[in-house]
Enzyme design. Structure first.
Site, PDB file in Angstrom:
ATOM      1  N   LYS A 234      28.325  33.281  47.753  1.00 55.64           N
ATOM      2  CA  LYS A 234      27.966  34.481  48.236  1.00 55.64           C
ATOM      3  C   LYS A 234      27.244  34.332  49.888  1.00 55.64           C
ATOM      4  O   LYS A 234      26.577  33.551  50.077  1.00 55.64           O
ATOM      5  CB  LYS A 234      27.267  35.351  47.409  1.00 55.64           C
ATOM      6  CG  LYS A 234      28.284  35.893  46.120  1.00 55.64           C
ATOM      7  CD  LYS A 234      27.458  36.931  45.289  1.00 55.64           C
ATOM      8  CE  LYS A 234      28.740  37.057  44.214  1.00 55.64           C
ATOM      9  NZ  LYS A 234      28.253  37.637  42.985  1.00 55.64           N
ATOM     10  N   ARG A 269      27.913  32.515  36.564  1.00 55.69           N
ATOM     11  CA  ARG A 269      29.372  32.620  36.997  1.00 55.69           C
ATOM     12  C   ARG A 269      29.536  31.934  38.369  1.00 55.69           C
ATOM     13  O   ARG A 269      28.794  32.070  39.388  1.00 55.69           O
ATOM     14  CB  ARG A 269      29.480  34.364  37.276  1.00 55.69           C
ATOM     15  CG  ARG A 269      31.004  34.502  37.685  1.00 55.69           C
ATOM     16  CD  ARG A 269      31.235  36.088  38.025  1.00 55.69           C
ATOM     17  NE  ARG A 269      32.511  36.508  38.322  1.00 55.69           N
ATOM     18  CZ  ARG A 269      33.171  36.290  39.166  1.00 55.69           C
ATOM     19  NH1 ARG A 269      32.599  35.908  40.394  1.00 55.69           N
ATOM     20  NH2 ARG A 269      34.422  36.670  39.339  1.00 55.69           N
TER      21      ARG A 269
END
Ligand code: HH2
Length: 298
Positions: A234, A269
């Site tokens: 991210k 995840r």
């Protein structure tokens, strides 16, 4: 591996075993959810697994590398992304689900915000519903309840197109945890037996908000529901490490994943399953102070 929790801030009894439509998933160790984006535009791997044979290869590879769950998504939710309609999303995910059939390997989850996609995927045998819309839509809760599937309620402020426009919180961890508690209770009242909570890193949060949430993870583990964390590749990881290209953010992602595991996350995840499995093993060994896993410790 759950001794990991005796180290760091999170100290709690392990959450219960989740019945994933007849397959049991216990959280005696931190579980790995491998990401399969069947999209042309996902932020780090868009287009890579758009082709069916490449998608199936990726599932086989992640299975080999130790994924406990494969999370299949047909809509990018990256900041600024354009929505896809239901028919388009179904055209992306259903061929993969049909080819995978009833999985004897990792559990399968469907990453969608659309009740029609959720229902079709559950019908095709998917075990877990992953809703970045936080199960706010009653039809999503109903789809999971009817199928007897666990559901992930993820927090997102606003919509992907606009969510990164100046998000403001007084106390981000407290506010996001309170929101998720509300969504989880609603889902449980609608008959969803296992609700997993996810603070939604990167979804309507500044880089500092994401870091603060990770530091305050006990606010989420205190909810006594499985906690899912997605940090992989991210933007905030790139901001901290100075790595601009999302696919190159491996080291920062693994450090953050290990940190989340030590702080009490139950499911990580991730796009890079092999490296995550190694990072989580190392984190667990550091936490327990011995290289060997004890019997029954996973
Ligand atoms: N992050 C993304 C998508 N789905 N689901 C959960 N539960 N938690 C997350 O943090 C999460 C998620 C974004 O990552 P990715 O799927 O790689 O990108 P895109 O949305 O661009 O497809």
């Amino acid at each position: 591996m759950r001794e990991i929790l005796s180290f760091g801030p999170a100290q709690r009894t392990p959450p219960p075993v989740a019945d994933c439509r007849g397959r049991l998933l216990d959280f005696t160790r931190v579980r790995i959810m491998g990401v399969l984006n069947v999209t042309p535009d996902s932020f780090s791997d868009g287009g890579k697994f758009f082709d069916l044979s490449r998608a199936l290869e990726a599932v086989a590879r992640m299975t080999e590398e130790g994924a406990d769950i494969i999370d299949i998504g047909g809509e990018s939710t990256r900041p600024g992304s354009a929505p896809v309609d239901e028919a388009g999303e179904l055209r992306r995910v259903m061929p993969v689900l049909e080819r995978l059939g009833p999985s004897k390997g990792p559990l399968l989850s469907i990453d969608t915000r659309k009740p029609g996609v959720a229902r079709a995927a559950l019908e095709a045998g998917v075990h877990v519903l992953n809703d970045v819309g936080g199960l706010a839509d009653p039809a999503m809760r109903e789809a999971a309840a009817r199928a007897g599937a666990p559901a992930v309620a993820m927090h997102m402020r606003g919509e992907p197109r606009t969510m990164q426009e100046n998000p403001v919180y007084d106390d981000v961890a407290r506010e996001v945890a309170a929101y998720l508690e509300g969504r989880a209770r609603e889902a449980e009242a609608a008959g969803v037996r296992s609700v997993w909570v996810d603070p939604g890193l990167g979804f309507g949060k500044t880089w500092d908000h994401n870091l603060e949430i990770l530091r305050q993870l006990p606010a989420f583990t205190a909810m006594r529901r499985p906690v899912v964390i997605g940090v992989s590749r991210k933007a905030f990881v790139g901001a901290v490490t100075g790595v601009a290209h999302a696919g190159d953010r491996l080291v920062g992602s693994k450090v953050a994943e290990a940190f989340a595991a030590l702080a009490g996350a139950d499911v990580i995840r991730t796009h890079d399953v092999k490296a995550a499995a190694e990072a989580l093993k190392m984190a667990a060994a550091l936490a327990r102070g011995t290289a060997e896993e004890r019997s029954g410790a996973g």
